[in-house]
Design an enzyme around this catalytic site. Structure first.
Site, short mmCIF file in Angstrom:
data_model
loop_
_atom_site.label_atom_id
_atom_site.label_comp_id
_atom_site.label_asym_id
_atom_site.label_seq_id
_atom_site.Cartn_x
_atom_site.Cartn_y
_atom_site.Cartn_z
N ARG A 139 0.60 -1.44 0.01
CA ARG A 139 0.17 0.14 -0.01
C ARG A 139 0.94 1.62 0.06
NH1 ARG A 139 -3.67 3.16 4.39
NH2 ARG A 139 -5.28 3.70 2.86
N ILE B 136 -7.41 7.91 -0.90
CA ILE B 136 -7.38 5.82 -1.14
C ILE B 136 -7.67 5.00 0.04
CG2 ILE B 136 -5.12 6.56 0.26
CD1 ILE B 136 -4.11 3.45 -1.11
N SER B 137 -9.02 4.84 -0.09
CA SER B 137 -9.73 4.18 1.23
C SER B 137 -8.95 3.53 1.77
CB SER B 137 -11.01 2.96 0.56
OG SER B 137 -11.29 3.68 -1.12
N GLN B 138 -9.82 3.26 3.17
CA GLN B 138 -9.30 2.72 4.49
C GLN B 138 -8.80 1.67 3.70
OE1 GLN B 138 -12.11 3.25 6.97
NE2 GLN B 138 -11.38 1.74 8.04
#
Ligand code: SAH
Length: 216
Positions: free
Chosen positions: A36, A62-64
């Site tokens: 990530r 950017i999503s969790q």
């Protein structure tokens, strides 16, 4: 700075996904394999393995990680699936999906984001992903239909034009609700009897907006 995180951080990352209920081994493996830290802004590298959304270029996020894993798990992907993602953003969710399907078309309305996501995905060898600059509300007919559709930006309602793109037995996951507030993750399954709709969990996503973005 090294591209890989320190092992303890990555161990905690896996542990927290499991603790929060992610149990699909293929999803957990993909989350383990995709770094990530290369999808976040350089200044946020130290926070890349925390379970939180982070800001990226063009005012997007950017999503969790938990939400990425959860949405991926809910899609029940099979290796032969053709998948559509609306909202490429950093390309992180796309990289996870690419490990679990045969082909992914991901659409982004910001050229800057589409270009950098494409470069990252290429570097990671995600050869089955096509990143398209475009509008998820206006998908070219030539793109065809999909076994799975994932929307990673908040929609006030799911357009019929999107559910019509689902193959029989297909699954769509999208955050639905008011912009700038809490939305509900909705799962739609195309069954013989019609569309089967179910609310899953509350989420917060940046809004889905029409048209290709004008950039300075
Ligand atoms: N999946 C991304 C997070 C997406 S944030 C990741 O893993 O990083 C939501 C993204 O949807 C933003 O980049 C935003 O620009 C994009 N977006 C919003 N409306 C869109 C539309 N109509 N078509 C395509 N992309 C859209």
């Amino acid at each position: 700075m090294p591209a890989t995180a320190k092992p303890p951080e990555k161990m905690m990352f896996q542990l927290s996904l499991r603790r929060r209920g992610i149990s699909d081994q293929a999803v957990l493996r993909a989350m383990e394999e995709i770094p990530r830290d290369i999808f976040v802004e350089p200044a946020d590298r130290a926070d890349a393995y925390r379970d939180s959304a982070l800001g990226i270029a063009c005012g997007q996020t950017i999503s969790q990680p938990f939400v990425v894993a959860y949405m991926t798990e809910q899609l029940q992907l099979q290796k032969h699936h053709r998948v559509l993602e609306i909202g490429t953003g950093s390309g992180y969710q796309a990289a996870i999906l690419s490990r679990l399907c045969s082909h992914l078309l991901t659409i982004e309305r910001f050229r800057t984001l589409a270009d950098s996501a494409r470069a990252r995905l290429k570097k990671l060898g995600c050869d089955n992903v096509e990143v398209m600059l475009g509008d998820g509300f206006d998908i070219p007919a030539s793109a065809g239909n999909f076994d799975r559709i994932i929307v990673t930006a908040a929609m006030e309602k799911i357009p019929d034009a999107l559910t019509q793109r689902l193959e029989p037995g297909g699954i769509l996951i999208a955050p639905v609700g008011p912009h700038q507030s809490v939305q509900t993750l909705i799962r739609v399954i195309r069954t013989d009897a019609g569309l089967d709709r179910k609310g899953l969990v509350d989420v917060r996503f940046v809004p889905a907006l029409p048209g290709i973005a004008r950039e300075l």
